[in-house]
Scaffold this active site. Structure first.
Site, PDB file in Angstrom:
ATOM      1  N   ASN A  94       0.876  -1.177   0.000  1.00 23.94           N
ATOM      2  CA  ASN A  94       0.000   0.000   0.000  1.00 23.94           C
ATOM      3  C   ASN A  94       0.904   1.215   0.000  1.00 23.94           C
ATOM      4  O   ASN A  94       1.505   1.546   1.021  1.00 23.94           O
ATOM      5  CB  ASN A  94      -0.895  -0.021   1.251  1.00 23.94           C
ATOM      6  N   TRP A  95       0.992   1.845  -1.154  1.00 25.80           N
ATOM      7  CA  TRP A  95       1.916   2.983  -1.283  1.00 25.80           C
ATOM      8  C   TRP A  95       1.375   4.261  -0.628  1.00 25.80           C
ATOM      9  O   TRP A  95       2.051   5.258  -0.564  1.00 25.80           O
ATOM     10  CB  TRP A  95       2.208   3.242  -2.757  1.00 25.80           C
ATOM     11  N   LYS A  96       0.116   4.239  -0.249  1.00 23.53           N
ATOM     12  CA  LYS A  96      -0.517   5.436   0.334  1.00 23.53           C
ATOM     13  C   LYS A  96      -0.289   6.619  -0.612  1.00 23.53           C
ATOM     14  O   LYS A  96      -0.331   6.424  -1.824  1.00 23.53           O
ATOM     15  CB  LYS A  96       0.008   5.655   1.752  1.00 23.53           C
TER      16      LYS A  96
ATOM     17  N   HIS B 294      -9.373   1.446   5.040  1.00 22.07           N
ATOM     18  CA  HIS B 294      -8.086   1.576   5.744  1.00 22.07           C
ATOM     19  C   HIS B 294      -8.271   2.527   6.926  1.00 22.07           C
ATOM     20  O   HIS B 294      -9.037   3.495   6.842  1.00 22.07           O
ATOM     21  CB  HIS B 294      -7.027   2.107   4.779  1.00 22.07           C
TER      22      HIS B 294
ATOM     23  N   GLU C 106      -6.591   4.871   7.986  1.00 18.44           N
ATOM     24  CA  GLU C 106      -6.341   6.294   7.682  1.00 18.44           C
ATOM     25  C   GLU C 106      -7.570   6.924   7.035  1.00 18.44           C
ATOM     26  O   GLU C 106      -7.859   8.103   7.252  1.00 18.44           O
ATOM     27  CB  GLU C 106      -5.090   6.421   6.789  1.00 18.44           C
TER      28      GLU C 106
ATOM     29  N   GLU D  23      -5.268  -4.884  10.648  1.00 14.85           N
ATOM     30  CA  GLU D  23      -4.217  -3.903  10.886  1.00 14.85           C
ATOM     31  C   GLU D  23      -4.491  -3.162  12.187  1.00 14.85           C
ATOM     32  O   GLU D  23      -5.299  -2.219  12.202  1.00 14.85           O
ATOM     33  CB  GLU D  23      -4.184  -2.872   9.748  1.00 14.85           C
TER      34      GLU D  23
ATOM     35  N   GLY E 270       2.810   2.117  10.733  1.00 17.26           N
ATOM     36  CA  GLY E 270       3.827   3.150  10.550  1.00 17.26           C
ATOM     37  C   GLY E 270       4.570   3.525  11.816  1.00 17.26           C
ATOM     38  O   GLY E 270       5.264   4.546  11.862  1.00 17.26           O
TER      39      GLY E 270
ATOM     40  N   SER F 147       3.583  -2.297  10.336  1.00 16.04           N
ATOM     41  CA  SER F 147       5.042  -2.372  10.539  1.00 16.04           C
ATOM     42  C   SER F 147       5.626  -3.727  10.128  1.00 16.04           C
ATOM     43  O   SER F 147       6.533  -4.236  10.784  1.00 16.04           O
ATOM     44  CB  SER F 147       5.402  -2.026  11.989  1.00 16.04           C
TER      45      SER F 147
ATOM     46  N   GLY G  46       2.878  -1.101   4.217  1.00 17.62           N
ATOM     47  CA  GLY G  46       3.016   0.300   3.839  1.00 17.62           C
ATOM     48  C   GLY G  46       4.479   0.637   3.555  1.00 17.62           C
ATOM     49  O   GLY G  46       4.997   0.392   2.465  1.00 17.62           O
ATOM     50  N   GLY G  47       5.156   1.157   4.558  1.00 14.80           N
ATOM     51  CA  GLY G  47       6.525   1.681   4.401  1.00 14.80           C
ATOM     52  C   GLY G  47       7.492   0.766   3.666  1.00 14.80           C
ATOM     53  O   GLY G  47       8.211   1.202   2.759  1.00 14.80           O
TER      54      GLY G  47
HETATM   55  O1  LIG Z   1      -1.753  -0.523   4.620  1.00 16.20           O
HETATM   56  C1  LIG Z   1      -0.683  -0.663   5.208  1.00 16.20           C
HETATM   57  C2  LIG Z   1      -0.589  -0.365   6.607  1.00 16.20           C
HETATM   58  O2  LIG Z   1      -1.131   0.861   6.911  1.00 16.20           O
HETATM   59  C3  LIG Z   1       0.731  -0.654   7.240  1.00 16.20           C
HETATM   60  O3  LIG Z   1       1.640   0.398   7.057  1.00 16.20           O
HETATM   61  P1  LIG Z   1       3.146   0.185   7.584  1.00 16.20           P
HETATM   62  O4  LIG Z   1       3.626  -1.100   6.970  1.00 16.20           O
HETATM   63  O5  LIG Z   1       3.898   1.368   7.085  1.00 16.20           O
HETATM   64  O6  LIG Z   1       3.067   0.091   9.070  1.00 16.20           O
END
Ligand SMILES: O=C[C@H](O)COP(=O)(O)O
Length: 253
Positions: A10-12, A95, A97, A167, A173, A213, A234-235
């Site tokens: 998920n590149w956000k 999600h 967010e 999640e 994050g 994470s 994500g990251g």
């Molecule tokens: O969609 C992915 C999640 O929000 C996890 O993000 P993260 O891997 O940066 O903690």
């Protein structure tokens, strides 16, 4: 029932079109097919370019949001048909967010999931508790509500194709991942909720990921758990090297 594990980046709100092209050109020849399903969920602007770059490579493209209506006066929104038209296969729905910053509710998650399926898009529905809910022992209650309300009105055939991402919000994050055992416990609970809502066949086929994470050095612990079918990342999905390490970990599983 053997479930194909699914690793989704998920590149956000990261990567321009050119950055997205550079990323997939660096990773695409190393992507395995078959035993693992790889998905990249990118910003709307990069989706068409990614579909083009990944034509004939074993990876699917996902969006990070969708509206439930097919067209209309909904400024700023994108419909399921618009995503399908450009070759998008998955869409992240609910999600944390989006729940926190954009007023996404269990009701809109449900409407979006139904609309996605109606147009042939596969939803990745996100659920998970925040720190306060976890510390007050409300994790399962909260997650049960989110899951039950998300799947309301779906057919069994649709539910079998659903991906659920567990999640915990406090792990997103932050570098503070859930222990694999805790994630397994909640994910097994989610699978039992799906069984209650549908039946054991659906529950044995629905894929449930962990997210929060996840990094190349901790993903194996999650994959070793019997109910965890991959990760939503994500990251660590933003750099080609770490993304490929994650995909490789799932392939070796
Ligand atoms: O969609 C992915 C999640 O929000 C996890 O993000 P993260 O891997 O940066 O903690």
């Amino acid at each position: 029932m053997q479930r194909t594990p699914i690793i989704a980046g998920n590149w956000k709100m990261h990567k321009t079109i050119q950055e997205a092209r550079d990323f997939v050109r660096a990773v695409r020849s190393f992507l395995p097919g078959g035993k693992v399903e790889t998905v990249i969920c990118a910003p709307f602007t990069a989706l068409a370019a990614l579909v083009e770059e990944l034509h004939n490579y074993p990876a699917a493209i996902g969006a990070q949001n969708v509206h439930w209506e097919e067209s209309g006066a909904y400024t700023g929104e994108i419909s399921p048909g618009m995503l399908v038209e450009i070759g998008v296969k998955y869409v992240i729905i609910g999600h944390s967010e989006r729940r926190e910053y954009f007023a996404e509710t269990d009701e809109t998650v449900n409407r979006k999931a139904k609309a996605a399926f109606a147009h042939g898009l596969l939803p990745i529905v996100c659920v998970g508790e925040n720190l306060e809910q976890r510390e007050s022992g409300k994790t399962k209650e909260l997650v049960r509500d989110q899951v039950i309300r998300a799947v309301e009105g779906l057919s069994s055939e649709q539910a079998k194709q659903l991906v659920i991402a567990y999640e915990p919000v406090w792990a997103i994050g932050t570098g503070k991942s859930s222990s694999a055992e805790d994630a397994q416990e909640v994910i097994a609970f989610i699978r039992s909720m799906v069984e209650d809502a549908f039946d054991s066949q659906v529950a044995s086929q629905v894929r449930i990921q962990y997210g929060g994470s996840v990094k190349p050095d901790n993903i194996m612990a999650y994959l070793e758990q019997p109910d965890i079918d991959g990760a939503l990342v994500g990251g660590a999905s933003l750099a080609p090297d770490s993304f490929l390490q994650l995909v490789e970990a799932v392939r070796r599983q």
